[in-house]
Write an enzyme that holds these catalytic residues in place. Structure first.
Site, short mmCIF file in Angstrom:
data_model
loop_
_atom_site.label_atom_id
_atom_site.label_comp_id
_atom_site.label_asym_id
_atom_site.label_seq_id
_atom_site.Cartn_x
_atom_site.Cartn_y
_atom_site.Cartn_z
N ILE A 12 1.12 -1.40 -0.49
CA ILE A 12 0.35 0.15 0.10
C ILE A 12 1.10 1.20 -0.64
O ILE A 12 0.80 2.05 -0.67
CB ILE A 12 -0.77 0.13 0.98
CG1 ILE A 12 -1.96 -1.61 1.73
CG2 ILE A 12 -1.67 1.13 1.46
CD1 ILE A 12 -2.53 -1.89 2.23
N ASP A 31 11.86 2.71 5.79
CA ASP A 31 11.42 1.23 5.86
C ASP A 31 12.48 0.47 5.91
O ASP A 31 13.70 1.13 5.93
CB ASP A 31 11.13 0.92 4.12
CG ASP A 31 9.96 0.37 4.51
OD1 ASP A 31 10.39 -1.15 4.23
OD2 ASP A 31 8.50 -0.06 3.95
N ASN A 32 12.25 -0.83 6.53
CA ASN A 32 13.31 -1.76 7.02
C ASN A 32 13.88 -2.43 5.79
O ASN A 32 14.63 -3.77 5.85
CB ASN A 32 13.25 -1.75 8.32
CG ASN A 32 12.05 -2.97 7.78
OD1 ASN A 32 11.41 -2.95 7.90
ND2 ASN A 32 11.90 -3.14 9.62
N GLY A 36 9.18 -4.85 2.48
CA GLY A 36 9.37 -3.95 1.17
C GLY A 36 10.30 -4.04 0.19
O GLY A 36 11.06 -4.94 0.71
N ILE A 55 11.36 1.75 12.07
CA ILE A 55 10.52 2.33 12.70
C ILE A 55 10.65 2.51 14.72
O ILE A 55 9.64 3.05 15.78
CB ILE A 55 8.19 2.29 12.46
CG1 ILE A 55 8.41 0.81 12.63
CG2 ILE A 55 8.55 2.79 11.38
CD1 ILE A 55 7.04 0.49 12.17
N TYR A 140 -3.31 -8.67 16.31
CA TYR A 140 -3.56 -8.06 15.71
C TYR A 140 -4.29 -6.64 15.59
O TYR A 140 -4.08 -5.55 15.17
CB TYR A 140 -3.17 -8.58 13.88
CG TYR A 140 -2.95 -7.89 12.84
CD1 TYR A 140 -2.27 -7.02 12.79
CD2 TYR A 140 -4.10 -7.38 11.73
CE1 TYR A 140 -2.23 -6.21 10.98
CE2 TYR A 140 -4.84 -6.23 10.92
CZ TYR A 140 -3.82 -6.09 10.51
OH TYR A 140 -2.79 -4.75 9.55
N ILE A 180 -5.56 -14.22 -2.23
CA ILE A 180 -5.48 -14.41 -3.18
C ILE A 180 -4.04 -15.24 -4.26
O ILE A 180 -4.39 -15.38 -4.41
CB ILE A 180 -5.46 -12.71 -4.38
CG1 ILE A 180 -7.41 -12.12 -4.17
CG2 ILE A 180 -5.52 -13.08 -5.82
CD1 ILE A 180 -7.55 -11.02 -4.24
N GLY A 272 -9.18 -16.78 15.38
CA GLY A 272 -8.92 -14.66 15.41
C GLY A 272 -8.89 -14.53 14.26
O GLY A 272 -8.97 -13.64 13.48
P1 NAD Z 1 3.10 -4.62 3.25
O1 NAD Z 1 4.24 -5.60 4.35
O2 NAD Z 1 3.52 -4.72 1.70
O3 NAD Z 1 3.80 -3.39 4.19
C1 NAD Z 1 4.48 -2.81 5.23
C2 NAD Z 1 5.85 -2.13 4.81
O4 NAD Z 1 6.10 -1.62 5.88
C3 NAD Z 1 6.79 -2.93 4.14
O5 NAD Z 1 7.49 -1.90 3.30
C4 NAD Z 1 7.88 -3.11 5.75
O6 NAD Z 1 9.25 -3.65 5.06
C5 NAD Z 1 7.70 -2.16 6.30
N1 NAD Z 1 8.37 -2.24 7.13
C6 NAD Z 1 7.34 -3.50 8.36
N2 NAD Z 1 8.29 -3.12 10.03
C7 NAD Z 1 9.07 -2.28 9.70
C8 NAD Z 1 10.05 -1.67 10.94
N3 NAD Z 1 9.87 -2.41 12.30
N4 NAD Z 1 10.78 -0.38 10.18
C9 NAD Z 1 10.39 -0.46 8.98
N5 NAD Z 1 10.05 -0.62 7.93
C10 NAD Z 1 8.53 -1.54 8.70
O7 NAD Z 1 1.85 -4.49 3.59
P2 NAD Z 1 0.58 -3.85 3.22
O8 NAD Z 1 -0.14 -4.38 3.08
O9 NAD Z 1 0.84 -2.70 2.46
O10 NAD Z 1 0.18 -2.92 4.64
C11 NAD Z 1 0.69 -1.35 4.78
C12 NAD Z 1 0.44 -0.73 6.44
O11 NAD Z 1 -1.44 -1.24 6.13
C13 NAD Z 1 -0.04 -1.95 7.49
O12 NAD Z 1 0.31 -0.99 8.41
C14 NAD Z 1 -1.10 -2.97 7.89
O13 NAD Z 1 -0.98 -3.43 8.81
C15 NAD Z 1 -1.68 -2.30 7.07
N6 NAD Z 1 -3.94 -3.20 6.37
C16 NAD Z 1 -3.22 -3.71 5.62
C17 NAD Z 1 -4.48 -4.47 4.93
C18 NAD Z 1 -4.36 -5.29 3.38
O14 NAD Z 1 -5.10 -5.78 3.44
N7 NAD Z 1 -3.36 -4.67 2.93
C19 NAD Z 1 -5.85 -4.16 5.26
C20 NAD Z 1 -5.33 -3.20 6.65
C21 NAD Z 1 -4.30 -2.86 7.25
#
Ligand code: NAD
Length: 312
Positions: A12, A31-32, A36, A55, A140, A180, A272
Protein backbone atom coordinates in the site's frame (compact mmCIF):
# COMPACT_ATOMS: atom_id res chain seq x y z
CA UNK A 1 4.43 20.29 1.65
CA UNK A 2 6.64 17.35 2.55
CA UNK A 3 5.19 14.08 3.87
CA UNK A 4 6.73 10.95 5.34
CA UNK A 5 5.39 7.51 4.41
CA UNK A 6 6.53 4.83 6.87
CA UNK A 7 6.40 1.45 5.15
CA UNK A 8 6.58 3.30 1.82
CA UNK A 9 8.41 0.42 0.12
CA UNK A 10 5.54 -1.98 0.86
CA UNK A 11 2.38 -2.80 -1.05
CA UNK A 12 0.00 0.00 0.00
CA UNK A 13 2.80 2.42 0.95
CA UNK A 14 4.44 2.37 -2.49
CA UNK A 15 1.15 3.12 -4.28
CA UNK A 16 0.40 5.84 -1.74
CA UNK A 17 3.84 7.42 -2.21
CA UNK A 18 3.31 7.48 -5.97
CA UNK A 19 -0.13 9.11 -5.66
CA UNK A 20 1.17 11.72 -3.21
CA UNK A 21 3.94 12.62 -5.68
CA UNK A 22 1.36 12.95 -8.46
CA UNK A 23 -0.59 15.34 -6.26
CA UNK A 24 2.48 17.54 -5.85
CA UNK A 25 3.70 16.56 -2.38
CA UNK A 26 7.38 15.98 -1.62
CA UNK A 27 7.72 12.43 -0.31
CA UNK A 28 10.15 10.86 2.15
CA UNK A 29 10.04 7.12 2.93
CA UNK A 30 11.13 5.25 6.07
CA UNK A 31 11.34 1.50 5.59
CA UNK A 32 13.47 -1.39 6.87
CA UNK A 33 12.77 -3.40 3.69
CA UNK A 34 11.63 -6.46 5.66
CA UNK A 35 8.69 -7.10 3.30
CA UNK A 36 8.99 -3.95 1.18
CA UNK A 37 11.33 -3.82 -1.81
CA UNK A 38 13.23 -1.24 -3.85
CA UNK A 39 11.55 -2.78 -6.90
CA UNK A 40 8.20 -1.44 -5.62
CA UNK A 41 9.76 2.03 -5.84
CA UNK A 42 11.75 1.56 -9.04
CA UNK A 43 9.61 3.99 -11.08
CA UNK A 44 9.70 6.76 -8.43
CA UNK A 45 13.04 6.05 -6.75
CA UNK A 46 14.68 9.24 -8.03
CA UNK A 47 11.74 11.39 -6.89
CA UNK A 48 11.58 10.27 -3.25
CA UNK A 49 14.00 10.50 -0.34
CA UNK A 50 14.52 7.07 1.19
CA UNK A 51 15.59 6.57 4.80
CA UNK A 52 16.54 2.95 5.36
CA UNK A 53 15.67 2.43 9.01
CA UNK A 54 13.37 0.94 11.59
CA UNK A 55 10.25 2.46 13.15
CA UNK A 56 11.32 0.97 16.49
CA UNK A 57 14.45 3.13 16.51
CA UNK A 58 14.05 6.69 17.91
CA UNK A 59 17.19 7.75 15.97
CA UNK A 60 15.79 6.49 12.64
CA UNK A 61 12.44 8.11 13.40
CA UNK A 62 14.10 11.44 14.14
CA UNK A 63 16.06 11.30 10.89
CA UNK A 64 12.88 10.49 8.96
CA UNK A 65 10.66 13.11 10.59
CA UNK A 66 13.17 15.95 10.11
CA UNK A 67 11.67 18.47 7.69
CA UNK A 68 8.28 16.81 7.13
CA UNK A 69 4.83 18.31 7.78
CA UNK A 70 2.73 15.13 8.00
CA UNK A 71 3.22 11.39 8.48
CA UNK A 72 1.42 8.52 6.74
CA UNK A 73 2.12 5.62 9.10
CA UNK A 74 1.94 2.36 7.14
CA UNK A 75 4.91 0.37 8.45
CA UNK A 76 3.74 -2.47 10.68
CA UNK A 77 3.76 -6.17 11.20
CA UNK A 78 0.75 -6.80 8.94
CA UNK A 79 0.39 -10.52 9.75
CA UNK A 80 -3.19 -11.05 10.90
CA UNK A 81 -2.78 -14.72 11.75
CA UNK A 82 -1.72 -15.73 15.19
CA UNK A 83 1.97 -15.29 15.75
CA UNK A 84 4.14 -13.81 18.43
CA UNK A 85 2.05 -11.19 20.31
CA UNK A 86 5.35 -9.51 21.21
CA UNK A 87 5.97 -8.79 17.50
CA UNK A 88 2.68 -6.92 17.24
CA UNK A 89 3.42 -5.05 20.44
CA UNK A 90 6.86 -3.94 19.22
CA UNK A 91 6.21 -3.24 15.52
CA UNK A 92 2.76 -1.77 15.98
CA UNK A 93 2.10 -0.37 19.45
CA UNK A 94 5.59 0.52 20.70
CA UNK A 95 6.67 1.85 17.29
CA UNK A 96 3.54 4.02 17.01
CA UNK A 97 4.15 5.43 20.48
CA UNK A 98 7.81 6.21 19.56
CA UNK A 99 6.65 7.79 16.30
CA UNK A 100 4.08 9.99 18.09
CA UNK A 101 6.65 11.08 20.67
CA UNK A 102 9.17 11.99 17.95
CA UNK A 103 6.47 13.90 16.10
CA UNK A 104 5.50 15.75 19.30
CA UNK A 105 9.11 16.75 19.95
CA UNK A 106 9.52 17.94 16.35
CA UNK A 107 6.15 19.71 16.38
CA UNK A 108 4.74 17.61 13.51
CA UNK A 109 1.09 17.07 14.40
CA UNK A 110 -0.54 15.50 11.39
CA UNK A 111 -0.78 11.69 11.23
CA UNK A 112 -2.62 9.28 8.93
CA UNK A 113 -2.72 5.73 10.22
CA UNK A 114 -3.23 2.42 8.40
CA UNK A 115 -5.75 0.74 10.69
CA UNK A 116 -7.89 -2.27 9.88
CA UNK A 117 -11.38 -3.74 9.84
CA UNK A 118 -10.08 -6.18 12.47
CA UNK A 119 -10.59 -3.54 15.20
CA UNK A 120 -14.31 -4.53 15.19
CA UNK A 121 -13.77 -8.27 15.76
CA UNK A 122 -16.99 -10.26 15.22
CA UNK A 123 -19.23 -7.27 14.55
CA UNK A 124 -22.85 -7.42 15.71
CA UNK A 125 -23.99 -5.32 12.77
CA UNK A 126 -23.18 -5.89 9.08
CA UNK A 127 -22.31 -3.69 7.24
CA UNK A 128 -20.43 -2.32 10.25
CA UNK A 129 -20.38 1.46 10.83
CA UNK A 130 -17.48 3.30 12.50
CA UNK A 131 -19.37 3.80 15.79
CA UNK A 132 -19.79 0.05 16.38
CA UNK A 133 -18.28 -1.70 19.39
CA UNK A 134 -14.52 -2.24 19.06
CA UNK A 135 -13.81 -5.78 20.27
CA UNK A 136 -10.87 -7.22 18.29
CA UNK A 137 -10.48 -11.02 18.34
CA UNK A 138 -6.86 -11.12 17.07
CA UNK A 139 -3.69 -9.67 18.60
CA UNK A 140 -3.16 -7.87 15.28
CA UNK A 141 -6.59 -6.19 15.57
CA UNK A 142 -5.90 -5.33 19.20
CA UNK A 143 -2.59 -3.72 18.24
CA UNK A 144 -4.29 -1.60 15.57
CA UNK A 145 -6.95 -0.49 18.07
CA UNK A 146 -4.24 0.38 20.61
CA UNK A 147 -2.52 2.54 17.97
CA UNK A 148 -5.80 4.30 17.15
CA UNK A 149 -6.32 4.99 20.87
CA UNK A 150 -2.83 6.46 21.20
CA UNK A 151 -3.39 8.70 18.17
CA UNK A 152 -6.79 9.79 19.49
CA UNK A 153 -5.21 10.69 22.84
CA UNK A 154 -2.43 12.70 21.13
CA UNK A 155 -5.11 14.54 19.16
CA UNK A 156 -6.93 15.51 22.32
CA UNK A 157 -3.90 16.08 24.55
CA UNK A 158 -1.39 17.67 22.19
CA UNK A 159 -3.53 19.08 19.38
CA UNK A 160 -2.63 16.46 16.76
CA UNK A 161 -4.83 15.81 13.74
CA UNK A 162 -5.25 12.03 13.43
CA UNK A 163 -6.92 10.06 10.65
CA UNK A 164 -7.34 6.28 10.96
CA UNK A 165 -8.30 4.28 7.87
CA UNK A 166 -9.97 1.02 8.80
CA UNK A 167 -9.24 -0.91 5.62
CA UNK A 168 -11.07 -3.98 4.36
CA UNK A 169 -8.80 -6.42 2.47
CA UNK A 170 -6.74 -4.24 0.15
CA UNK A 171 -5.88 -6.08 -3.08
CA UNK A 172 -3.73 -5.40 -6.12
CA UNK A 173 -0.29 -5.92 -7.62
CA UNK A 174 2.73 -5.94 -5.25
CA UNK A 175 0.62 -7.51 -2.46
CA UNK A 176 2.92 -9.35 -0.08
CA UNK A 177 0.27 -11.68 1.33
CA UNK A 178 -3.46 -12.41 1.36
CA UNK A 179 -5.88 -15.01 0.11
CA UNK A 180 -5.52 -14.27 -3.63
CA UNK A 181 -1.74 -14.64 -3.63
CA UNK A 182 -2.04 -17.73 -1.43
CA UNK A 183 -4.47 -19.39 -3.88
CA UNK A 184 -2.33 -18.53 -6.93
CA UNK A 185 0.80 -20.01 -5.37
CA UNK A 186 -1.04 -23.16 -4.26
CA UNK A 187 -2.59 -23.62 -7.72
CA UNK A 188 0.76 -23.16 -9.43
CA UNK A 189 2.14 -25.94 -7.25
CA UNK A 190 -0.90 -28.18 -7.83
CA UNK A 191 -3.42 -27.12 -10.52
CA UNK A 192 -5.74 -30.07 -9.70
CA UNK A 193 -6.53 -29.31 -6.08
CA UNK A 194 -6.86 -26.21 -3.94
CA UNK A 195 -6.73 -26.26 -0.17
CA UNK A 196 -9.09 -23.65 1.28
CA UNK A 197 -8.65 -22.76 4.93
CA UNK A 198 -11.95 -22.77 6.84
CA UNK A 199 -15.32 -23.87 5.47
CA UNK A 200 -15.28 -21.47 2.49
CA UNK A 201 -18.29 -19.46 3.67
CA UNK A 202 -16.14 -16.76 5.33
CA UNK A 203 -17.41 -13.59 3.67
CA UNK A 204 -15.34 -10.43 3.42
CA UNK A 205 -15.02 -7.16 1.61
CA UNK A 206 -12.13 -6.45 -0.80
CA UNK A 207 -10.98 -3.08 -2.07
CA UNK A 208 -8.84 -2.31 -5.12
CA UNK A 209 -5.52 -0.63 -4.22
CA UNK A 210 -6.20 2.63 -6.14
CA UNK A 211 -9.59 2.99 -4.42
CA UNK A 212 -7.92 2.49 -1.02
CA UNK A 213 -5.20 5.06 -1.76
CA UNK A 214 -7.72 7.62 -3.09
CA UNK A 215 -9.88 7.20 0.04
CA UNK A 216 -6.81 7.67 2.25
CA UNK A 217 -5.81 11.02 0.74
CA UNK A 218 -9.45 12.11 0.43
CA UNK A 219 -10.14 11.48 4.14
CA UNK A 220 -6.89 13.17 5.21
CA UNK A 221 -7.55 16.29 3.13
CA UNK A 222 -11.07 16.68 4.52
CA UNK A 223 -10.30 16.11 8.19
CA UNK A 224 -9.58 19.48 9.78
CA UNK A 225 -8.75 18.59 13.38
CA UNK A 226 -9.10 15.99 16.11
CA UNK A 227 -9.20 12.22 15.57
CA UNK A 228 -11.42 10.65 12.89
CA UNK A 229 -11.72 6.96 11.96
CA UNK A 230 -12.97 6.02 8.47
CA UNK A 231 -14.03 2.66 7.09
CA UNK A 232 -12.43 2.02 3.69
CA UNK A 233 -14.02 -0.82 1.75
CA UNK A 234 -16.11 -1.59 -1.29
CA UNK A 235 -19.90 -1.72 -1.33
CA UNK A 236 -20.19 -5.50 -1.06
CA UNK A 237 -18.56 -8.64 0.33
CA UNK A 238 -17.87 -12.07 -1.20
CA UNK A 239 -17.13 -15.53 0.16
CA UNK A 240 -13.73 -17.22 0.14
CA UNK A 241 -15.21 -19.90 -2.13
CA UNK A 242 -16.13 -17.15 -4.64
CA UNK A 243 -12.57 -15.79 -4.42
CA UNK A 244 -11.31 -19.29 -5.24
CA UNK A 245 -13.69 -19.51 -8.23
CA UNK A 246 -12.41 -16.18 -9.59
CA UNK A 247 -8.73 -17.13 -9.18
CA UNK A 248 -9.30 -20.51 -10.86
CA UNK A 249 -11.07 -18.82 -13.76
CA UNK A 250 -8.42 -16.10 -14.17
CA UNK A 251 -5.70 -18.80 -14.21
CA UNK A 252 -7.62 -20.62 -16.96
CA UNK A 253 -7.87 -23.82 -14.93
CA UNK A 254 -10.62 -26.46 -15.08
CA UNK A 255 -11.77 -29.29 -12.85
CA UNK A 256 -9.99 -28.01 -9.74
CA UNK A 257 -11.27 -29.78 -6.66
CA UNK A 258 -11.53 -27.76 -3.49
CA UNK A 259 -10.35 -29.27 -0.23
CA UNK A 260 -11.85 -27.32 2.67
CA UNK A 261 -9.91 -27.77 5.89
CA UNK A 262 -13.13 -27.18 7.84
CA UNK A 263 -11.32 -24.55 9.82
CA UNK A 264 -11.61 -23.74 13.49
CA UNK A 265 -14.32 -22.33 15.74
CA UNK A 266 -17.23 -22.55 13.30
CA UNK A 267 -15.37 -22.64 9.99
CA UNK A 268 -12.93 -19.77 10.44
CA UNK A 269 -9.63 -19.96 8.53
CA UNK A 270 -7.58 -19.65 11.71
CA UNK A 271 -8.01 -18.63 15.34
CA UNK A 272 -8.69 -14.89 15.28
CA UNK A 273 -10.06 -14.89 11.70
CA UNK A 274 -13.16 -12.67 11.48
CA UNK A 275 -15.68 -14.80 9.61
CA UNK A 276 -17.94 -12.05 8.29
CA UNK A 277 -16.47 -8.64 7.47
CA UNK A 278 -18.39 -5.99 5.58
CA UNK A 279 -17.69 -2.37 6.39
CA UNK A 280 -20.34 0.33 6.21
CA UNK A 281 -18.70 3.04 4.07
CA UNK A 282 -21.58 5.57 4.35
CA UNK A 283 -19.37 8.11 6.18
CA UNK A 284 -16.95 8.47 3.23
CA UNK A 285 -19.79 8.18 0.70
CA UNK A 286 -21.58 11.12 2.36
CA UNK A 287 -18.36 13.15 2.09
CA UNK A 288 -18.18 12.48 -1.67
CA UNK A 289 -15.76 9.55 -2.07
CA UNK A 290 -16.87 6.28 -3.61
CA UNK A 291 -15.01 3.13 -4.67
CA UNK A 292 -14.77 2.46 -8.40
CA UNK A 293 -14.80 -1.33 -7.99
CA UNK A 294 -16.89 -3.91 -6.15
CA UNK A 295 -15.28 -6.74 -4.15
CA UNK A 296 -15.75 -9.16 -7.04
CA UNK A 297 -14.19 -6.74 -9.57
CA UNK A 298 -11.33 -5.90 -7.21
CA UNK A 299 -10.54 -9.59 -6.64
CA UNK A 300 -10.61 -10.28 -10.39
CA UNK A 301 -8.32 -7.32 -11.20
CA UNK A 302 -5.93 -8.31 -8.40
CA UNK A 303 -5.87 -11.97 -9.49
CA UNK A 304 -5.06 -10.89 -13.06
CA UNK A 305 -2.23 -8.60 -12.01
CA UNK A 306 -0.77 -11.05 -9.47
CA UNK A 307 -0.84 -13.93 -11.97
CA UNK A 308 1.11 -11.68 -14.39
CA UNK A 309 3.50 -10.60 -11.63
CA UNK A 310 4.18 -14.10 -10.28
CA UNK A 311 4.52 -15.57 -13.78
CA UNK A 312 3.97 -19.12 -14.88
P1 NAD B 1 3.50 -4.61 3.44
O1 NAD B 1 4.16 -5.70 4.21
O2 NAD B 1 3.56 -4.69 1.95
O3 NAD B 1 4.07 -3.19 3.88
C1 NAD B 1 4.63 -2.94 5.17
C2 NAD B 1 5.89 -2.13 4.96
O4 NAD B 1 6.43 -1.77 6.24
C3 NAD B 1 6.99 -2.93 4.24
O5 NAD B 1 7.61 -2.11 3.26
C4 NAD B 1 7.98 -3.29 5.36
O6 NAD B 1 9.30 -3.46 4.86
C5 NAD B 1 7.82 -2.09 6.29
N1 NAD B 1 8.15 -2.39 7.68
C6 NAD B 1 7.67 -3.42 8.44
N2 NAD B 1 8.18 -3.34 9.69
C7 NAD B 1 8.98 -2.23 9.71
C8 NAD B 1 9.79 -1.63 10.71
N3 NAD B 1 9.90 -2.16 11.94
N4 NAD B 1 10.48 -0.51 10.40
C9 NAD B 1 10.41 0.03 9.14
N5 NAD B 1 9.66 -0.51 8.15
C10 NAD B 1 8.96 -1.63 8.44
O7 NAD B 1 1.98 -4.55 3.94
P2 NAD B 1 0.73 -3.73 3.39
O8 NAD B 1 -0.29 -4.72 3.03
O9 NAD B 1 1.16 -2.71 2.39
O10 NAD B 1 0.26 -3.00 4.72
C11 NAD B 1 0.56 -1.62 4.98
C12 NAD B 1 -0.20 -1.19 6.23
O11 NAD B 1 -1.61 -1.30 6.00
C13 NAD B 1 0.10 -2.03 7.46
O12 NAD B 1 0.09 -1.19 8.58
C14 NAD B 1 -1.07 -3.00 7.52
O13 NAD B 1 -1.28 -3.47 8.83
C15 NAD B 1 -2.19 -2.11 7.03
N6 NAD B 1 -3.34 -2.84 6.48
C16 NAD B 1 -3.19 -3.58 5.34
C17 NAD B 1 -4.30 -4.24 4.81
C18 NAD B 1 -4.19 -5.07 3.55
O14 NAD B 1 -5.20 -5.66 3.15
N7 NAD B 1 -3.05 -5.14 2.87
C19 NAD B 1 -5.55 -4.15 5.44
C20 NAD B 1 -5.65 -3.40 6.61
C21 NAD B 1 -4.55 -2.72 7.10
Amino acid sequence: MKVLVTGGAGFIGSFLAEKLLQKGFEVKILDNFSTGTLKNLSHIQDQVEIVRGDIRSPQDLEKAINGVDAVFHFAANPEVRIGDPGEHFEHNILATYLLLETMRKKNVKDIVFASSSTVYGDAQKLPTPEDSALKPISVYGASKLACESLISSYAHTYGFKGVALRYANVVGPRATRGVIKDFILKLKANPRELEILGDGTQTKSYIWIDDAVDATIFAWERTIEGFEPYNVGSIDAISVKEVADIVVEVMGLRDVSYRFTGGVMGGRGWVGDVKYMHLDIAKLLRMGWSPKYSSREAVRKAAMSLVREIGT
